[in-house]
Scaffold this motif. Sequence first.
Motif, PDB file in Angstrom:
ATOM      1  N   ALA A   1     -52.324  25.935 -26.493  1.00  0.00           N
ATOM      2  CA  ALA A   1     -52.524  24.516 -26.193  1.00  0.00           C
ATOM      3  C   ALA A   1     -53.293  24.310 -24.890  1.00  0.00           C
ATOM      4  N   ASN A   2     -53.768  23.087 -24.695  1.00  0.00           N
ATOM      5  CA  ASN A   2     -54.464  22.752 -23.458  1.00  0.00           C
ATOM      6  C   ASN A   2     -53.459  22.566 -22.328  1.00  0.00           C
ATOM      7  N   LYS A   3     -53.964  22.308 -21.126  1.00  0.00           N
ATOM      8  CA  LYS A   3     -53.099  22.259 -19.946  1.00  0.00           C
ATOM      9  C   LYS A   3     -52.103  21.099 -19.995  1.00  0.00           C
ATOM     10  N   ASN A   4     -52.466  20.000 -20.638  1.00  0.00           N
ATOM     11  CA  ASN A   4     -51.536  18.871 -20.734  1.00  0.00           C
ATOM     12  C   ASN A   4     -50.311  19.234 -21.579  1.00  0.00           C
ATOM     13  N   TYR A   5     -50.552  19.885 -22.705  1.00  0.00           N
ATOM     14  CA  TYR A   5     -49.438  20.332 -23.534  1.00  0.00           C
ATOM     15  C   TYR A   5     -48.586  21.349 -22.788  1.00  0.00           C
ATOM     16  N   ARG A   6     -49.232  22.296 -22.111  1.00  0.00           N
ATOM     17  CA  ARG A   6     -48.480  23.325 -21.388  1.00  0.00           C
ATOM     18  C   ARG A   6     -47.668  22.708 -20.257  1.00  0.00           C
ATOM     19  N   ARG A   7     -48.238  21.727 -19.570  1.00  0.00           N
ATOM     20  CA  ARG A   7     -47.511  21.061 -18.491  1.00  0.00           C
ATOM     21  C   ARG A   7     -46.280  20.339 -19.036  1.00  0.00           C
ATOM     22  N   ASN A   8     -46.441  19.630 -20.147  1.00  0.00           N
ATOM     23  CA  ASN A   8     -45.297  18.952 -20.762  1.00  0.00           C
ATOM     24  C   ASN A   8     -44.267  19.956 -21.265  1.00  0.00           C
ATOM     25  N   LEU A   9     -44.742  21.050 -21.833  1.00  0.00           N
ATOM     26  CA  LEU A   9     -43.835  22.103 -22.308  1.00  0.00           C
ATOM     27  C   LEU A   9     -42.962  22.625 -21.176  1.00  0.00           C
ATOM     28  N   ILE A  10     -43.577  22.973 -20.068  1.00  0.00           N
ATOM     29  CA  ILE A  10     -42.833  23.518 -18.934  1.00  0.00           C
ATOM     30  C   ILE A  10     -41.876  22.480 -18.361  1.00  0.00           C
ATOM     31  N   PHE A  11     -42.357  21.247 -18.201  1.00  0.00           N
ATOM     32  CA  PHE A  11     -41.522  20.179 -17.654  1.00  0.00           C
ATOM     33  C   PHE A  11     -40.298  19.934 -18.527  1.00  0.00           C
ATOM     34  N   GLU A  12     -40.507  19.924 -19.834  1.00  0.00           N
ATOM     35  CA  GLU A  12     -39.394  19.683 -20.748  1.00  0.00           C
ATOM     36  C   GLU A  12     -38.411  20.849 -20.763  1.00  0.00           C
ATOM     37  N   LEU A  13     -38.909  22.069 -20.735  1.00  0.00           N
ATOM     38  CA  LEU A  13     -38.011  23.229 -20.733  1.00  0.00           C
ATOM     39  C   LEU A  13     -37.202  23.304 -19.439  1.00  0.00           C
ATOM     40  N   VAL A  14     -37.827  22.950 -18.314  1.00  0.00           N
ATOM     41  CA  VAL A  14     -37.091  22.917 -17.047  1.00  0.00           C
ATOM     42  C   VAL A  14     -36.013  21.836 -17.089  1.00  0.00           C
ATOM     43  N   SER A  15     -36.354  20.674 -17.616  1.00  0.00           N
ATOM     44  CA  SER A  15     -35.392  19.572 -17.717  1.00  0.00           C
ATOM     45  C   SER A  15     -34.224  19.943 -18.626  1.00  0.00           C
ATOM     46  N   ILE A  16     -34.519  20.612 -19.738  1.00  0.00           N
ATOM     47  CA  ILE A  16     -33.465  21.071 -20.643  1.00  0.00           C
ATOM     48  C   ILE A  16     -32.561  22.069 -19.935  1.00  0.00           C
ATOM     49  N   SER A  17     -33.155  22.975 -19.159  1.00  0.00           N
ATOM     50  CA  SER A  17     -32.377  23.979 -18.432  1.00  0.00           C
ATOM     51  C   SER A  17     -31.452  23.326 -17.407  1.00  0.00           C
ATOM     52  N   VAL A  18     -31.954  22.300 -16.720  1.00  0.00           N
ATOM     53  CA  VAL A  18     -31.130  21.576 -15.747  1.00  0.00           C
ATOM     54  C   VAL A  18     -29.968  20.891 -16.458  1.00  0.00           C
ATOM     55  N   PHE A  19     -30.260  20.235 -17.579  1.00  0.00           N
ATOM     56  CA  PHE A  19     -29.220  19.544 -18.361  1.00  0.00           C
ATOM     57  C   PHE A  19     -28.124  20.514 -18.798  1.00  0.00           C
ATOM     58  N   ILE A  20     -28.518  21.660 -19.346  1.00  0.00           N
ATOM     59  CA  ILE A  20     -27.541  22.652 -19.814  1.00  0.00           C
ATOM     60  C   ILE A  20     -26.754  23.226 -18.639  1.00  0.00           C
ATOM     61  N   SER A  21     -27.443  23.497 -17.533  1.00  0.00           N
ATOM     62  CA  SER A  21     -26.779  24.066 -16.352  1.00  0.00           C
ATOM     63  C   SER A  21     -25.728  23.121 -15.791  1.00  0.00           C
ATOM     64  N   VAL A  22     -26.056  21.842 -15.717  1.00  0.00           N
ATOM     65  CA  VAL A  22     -25.101  20.853 -15.206  1.00  0.00           C
ATOM     66  C   VAL A  22     -23.877  20.779 -16.117  1.00  0.00           C
ATOM     67  N   ALA A  23     -24.119  20.749 -17.436  1.00  0.00           N
ATOM     68  CA  ALA A  23     -23.013  20.654 -18.388  1.00  0.00           C
ATOM     69  C   ALA A  23     -22.079  21.860 -18.287  1.00  0.00           C
ATOM     70  N   PHE A  24     -22.646  23.054 -18.116  1.00  0.00           N
ATOM     71  CA  PHE A  24     -21.823  24.262 -18.022  1.00  0.00           C
ATOM     72  C   PHE A  24     -21.162  24.385 -16.655  1.00  0.00           C
TER      73      PHE A  24
END
Length: 260
Positions: free
Chosen positions: A145-168
């Motif tokens: 993908a282009n840089k916009n897709y990759r940027r959104n991918l990384i941002f979303e995966l980091v946000s998901i990781s934060v959400f899971i970490s807080v819950a655990f």
Amino acid sequence: MNHLELTKKVEWKDLRSLSTKEMLIENNISLPWLLISLFFAYKGYYWAALPFSGFYFLTALRQVHNGFHNSLGTGKFLTWLSMYLNSISMLASIHAVKFNHIRHHKYCLSDDDYEGKSASMKWFQAILYGPKHMFLIHWMTFKLANKNYRRNLIFELVSISVFISVAFYFQIDFLLYHIAVMFFGELLMAFFAVWTVHHDTHDNPNIARTQRGFWKNKLTFSMFYHMEHHLFPAVPTIKLPELAERIDKVLPELCKKQTF
């Protein structure tokens, strides 16, 4: 008759526009199911929460799927926000899913269609393929993908990781329940979102499977009008029942393989 010839015979462009009511439905259809499922889980009634979680996953998929095709009736930012928030709640980068879904329409069931790989498998193989499917969806986005897709991918995966970490970390039980159910749902995507609507359609990939029957489509929130979607991807999901009626009227001879 190929899919391009079919599209010329059916009036569909008027179905792209949404009324205010329809726009509100498409942008909020998943919210009641999410809130009810979280409420029951918060109270500890996990079995009561489970069907509502399932309907949330299905309606959230409908919501982001419309976002993929700019069919939510909202502007660019609100569409992005809907996809971002559902990424966190569904535990997958929705922009990665979008990237592969757009390629799926372009390269339907060919070697370059990474979303559609499970369509050629047996049903049980498609279920077992689920983890690899989700890995490929994210990996191929990062790789192609282009840089916009990759940027959104990384941002979303980091946000998901934060959400899971807080819950655990804080041991928030109702969120841990939600995470477990959504993770299980993601592992079934290769079966439910791909195999069910595309198996045995390789001779004419764009004529996907579809679904008829009032209650079947009501219970699945019109998500199995897949032939109609592939022929006219710009039509919002809420308009697919009407589109199906037009196709049945204009092309009664068209062979329609049922989803289930």
